[in-house]
Design an enzyme around this catalytic site. Structure first.
Site, PDB file in Angstrom:
ATOM      1  N   ASP A  74       0.834  -1.201   0.000  1.00 44.59           N
ATOM      2  CA  ASP A  74       0.000   0.000   0.000  1.00 44.59           C
ATOM      3  C   ASP A  74       0.869   1.251   0.000  1.00 44.59           C
ATOM      4  OD1 ASP A  74      -2.025   1.844   0.210  1.00 44.59           O
ATOM      5  OD2 ASP A  74      -2.351   1.533   2.358  1.00 44.59           O
ATOM      6  N   LYS A 102       1.390   8.048   0.635  1.00 47.23           N
ATOM      7  CA  LYS A 102       1.872   8.056   2.013  1.00 47.23           C
ATOM      8  C   LYS A 102       3.232   8.742   2.102  1.00 47.23           C
ATOM      9  CE  LYS A 102      -0.207   3.575   3.272  1.00 47.23           C
ATOM     10  NZ  LYS A 102      -1.047   4.009   4.390  1.00 47.23           N
ATOM     11  N   ASP A 152      -5.985   6.515  -0.089  1.00 45.28           N
ATOM     12  CA  ASP A 152      -5.292   5.728   0.935  1.00 45.28           C
ATOM     13  C   ASP A 152      -6.276   5.032   1.867  1.00 45.28           C
ATOM     14  OD1 ASP A 152      -3.112   4.642   2.193  1.00 45.28           O
ATOM     15  OD2 ASP A 152      -2.803   6.348   3.526  1.00 45.28           O
ATOM     16  N   GLU A 191      -8.185   2.592   1.038  1.00 44.31           N
ATOM     17  CA  GLU A 191      -8.477   1.616  -0.015  1.00 44.31           C
ATOM     18  C   GLU A 191      -8.946   0.272   0.517  1.00 44.31           C
ATOM     19  OE1 GLU A 191      -5.214  -0.189   1.619  1.00 44.31           O
ATOM     20  OE2 GLU A 191      -5.452   1.940   1.245  1.00 44.31           O
ATOM     21  N   ARG A 235     -11.026  -0.573   2.793  1.00 42.91           N
ATOM     22  CA  ARG A 235     -12.477  -0.677   2.954  1.00 42.91           C
ATOM     23  C   ARG A 235     -13.183  -0.864   1.618  1.00 42.91           C
ATOM     24  NH1 ARG A 235     -12.377   4.971   5.968  1.00 42.91           N
ATOM     25  NH2 ARG A 235     -10.422   3.980   6.556  1.00 42.91           N
TER      26      ARG A 235
END
Length: 504
Positions: free
Chosen positions: A281, A288, A358, A360, A362
């Site tokens: 991620d 991030k 970010d 993502e 869910r």
């Protein structure tokens, strides 16, 4: 790593002997005459205690050379809080013993058992004591597999652990039978955690969504589970807009993995376990910070927990029905990537405004829940490294939980207590759900900074279709910066044993 555990009278050769001892015992009148292992070695123990070199505090260890007084080379005294230990304390003490034995490069360990582990107590049965201590030893001996040239040197040398009961229980068939059952269960549970840890610790270039699907297929073949893997084209045919939206920015396409276990043909109830499988991620377009991003190899910790739980189920074959679903993708920035402001249509038909790419996990879990429901799930538990907010609220000590069904949550919490894994329930008031209202779609994927762990969970709950559902946010507990008792640095495999205790 494979350690052989046995229970019974002293009939082998050992290089290390382990004994639990409390400060209460060392302070007690007559302690100078008490014998734990050997008169002279015990005298050295008392001398260390008197000089405050060893306080016998929980998980503290003292290793002494036997200097030829015994066939074993070392004696390890492990501090405990009191004589009547809980399973959690037994697990911690066994972990401390395992780490001490590992430091000594021990091969064969004799563990002298406290009397209560052979009689049981109001708190636990004999088999539960055996399981806890077996788990403690196995998880305490765990070492992360690396790609270093000298990796093998870091692995444990311990080959056997013999649990030695007090003399009066040496021939007890009842205690022996329960210990053997507890050892077997403990080995299966702990090795399933090790399996999950190894998956979580794999770097992103060694575990893409397709590779994770291959791991699931191997697991299914090993234990006779039904497995289906949907590629990006099958996902598109079934309308999995959340999964496809997150995965579209990566050259490695997403997968939807489904494992089926039918152990109770006459039971209409089917557990749905859904694990977030983001193999790496970056945050996508909502990128991030660079610092710490390497830890995002652990963003599939929920998937690892579900696969670990399915390994337990495959080993023990309980009378339950389970459908395990793992939506897996990479969240990457590219010219094809999902953008803030985009609107996705999920498999359920609900539309989502993407406010932050970010958030993502869910999105893929939304399609994961719908997949589980369409395959017959009547109760849902999702496990996910979902939010940084849960770490702000609970640190790395407890997993946060959100639910729409208090009875199901209490079942999960009771299982977590048996496993020694902490879960803390978070409120799900309507005001939190309102934070997800969108002007452009049925809901948006982020509800703002306030209550982020709760709103993130409630987003997933919006796809439960009124079925009993529990969300477990392991973002704080799936990865640790340093060892903590039986929890390892790096991937911890958290929630594997809780799910196992719940279903088996």
């Amino acid at each position: 790593m494979s350690v052989q555990f046995t229970y019974g009278a002293d009939n082998g050769e050992f290089d290390t002997i382990v004994c639990f001892v409390s400060s209460e015992e060392l302070k007690r009148d007559g302690a100078s005459e008490a014998e734990w292992v050997h008169p002279q070695l015990d005298e050295a123990l008392r001398d260390h205690f008197a000089r405050k070199l060893f306080k016998a505090e929980p998980k503290e260890t003292l290793a002494l050379s036997t200097l030829g007084l015994l066939p074993a080379s070392y004696v390890v005294y492990v501090g405990i809080s009191h004589a009547g230990l809980s399973p959690d304390e037994l697990r911690d003490a066994a972990t401390a013993a395992a780490k001490a034995a590992k430091r000594l490069n021990a091969k064969a360990v004799k563990q002298i058992l406290p009397r209560e582990t052979c009689t049981g107590s109001q708190e636990y049965s004999i088999s539960q004591a055996a399981q806890a201590m077996t788990e403690g030893y196995t998880l305490g001996l765990f070492a992360r597999r690396t790609e270093k040239k000298d990796d093998e040197r870091k692995q444990t040398t311990v080959q056997t652990v013999a649990f030695a009961p007090p003399g009066e229980f040496a021939g007890s068939e009842q205690a022996g039978g329960q210990w053997e059952a507890g050892i077997r269960r403990g080995v299966i549970f702990a090795e399933s955690v090790v399996f999950a840890r190894d998956l979580t610790n794999l770097p992103g270039n060694r575990l893409t969504p397709e590779m994770l699907a291959e791991e699931a297929e191997t697991l299914a073949r090993t234990y006779g589970l039904d497995c289906e893997v949907m590629d990006e084209w099958s996902a598109a045919e079934q309308g999995m807009g959340g999964l496809l939206g997150v995965g579209q920015g990566s050259v490695n396409p997403p997968r939807m993995i489904v494992l089926h276990y039918a152990g109770a043909a006459d039971n209409e109830e089917t557990w749905g376990l859904i694990g977030k499988g983001i193999t790496f991620d970056t945050g996508g377009i909502s990128l991030k910070k660079a610092e710490g991003m390497e830890e995002m190899i652990s963003d599939m910790g929920g998937a690892a927990a579900v696969l670990g739980a399915m390994r337990i189920i495959g080993e023990l074959k309980p009378a339950v029905n389970v459908v395990a679903v793992i939506p897996t993708a990479e969240n990457m920035p590219s010219d094809r990537a999902l953008k803030p402001g985009d609107i996705l249509k999920t498999m359920s038909g609900l539309t989502v405004e993407v406010v932050n790419t970010d958030a993502e996990g869910r999105l893929v879990l939304a399609d994961g829940l719908t997949t589980a429901i369409r395959r017959g799930a009547t109760k849902l538990i999702d496990v996910a490294t979902l939010t940084g907010a849960v770490g702000v609220a609970l640190g790395n000590v407890a997993t946060g939980a959100v639910t729409n069904d208090e009875m199901l949550l209490q079942q999960v919490i009771l299982a977590s207590k048996r496993a020694g894994e902490r879960i803390w329930p978070l409120p799900s008031y309507p005001e939190y759900r309102k934070q997800l209202d969108s002007d452009a779609a049925d809901l948006k994927n982020i509800g703002g900074r306030l209550g982020g762990a709760i709103t993130g969970g409630l987003f997933i709950g919006a796809f439960s279709e009124e079925r009993p559902w529990v969300h477990l946010d392991i973002a704080g507990t799936a990865w640790l910066e340093r060892d903590r008792s039986w929890e390892s640095k790096g991937g911890t495999g958290v929630m594997v044993r809780t799910l196992g205790e719940l279903l088996v």
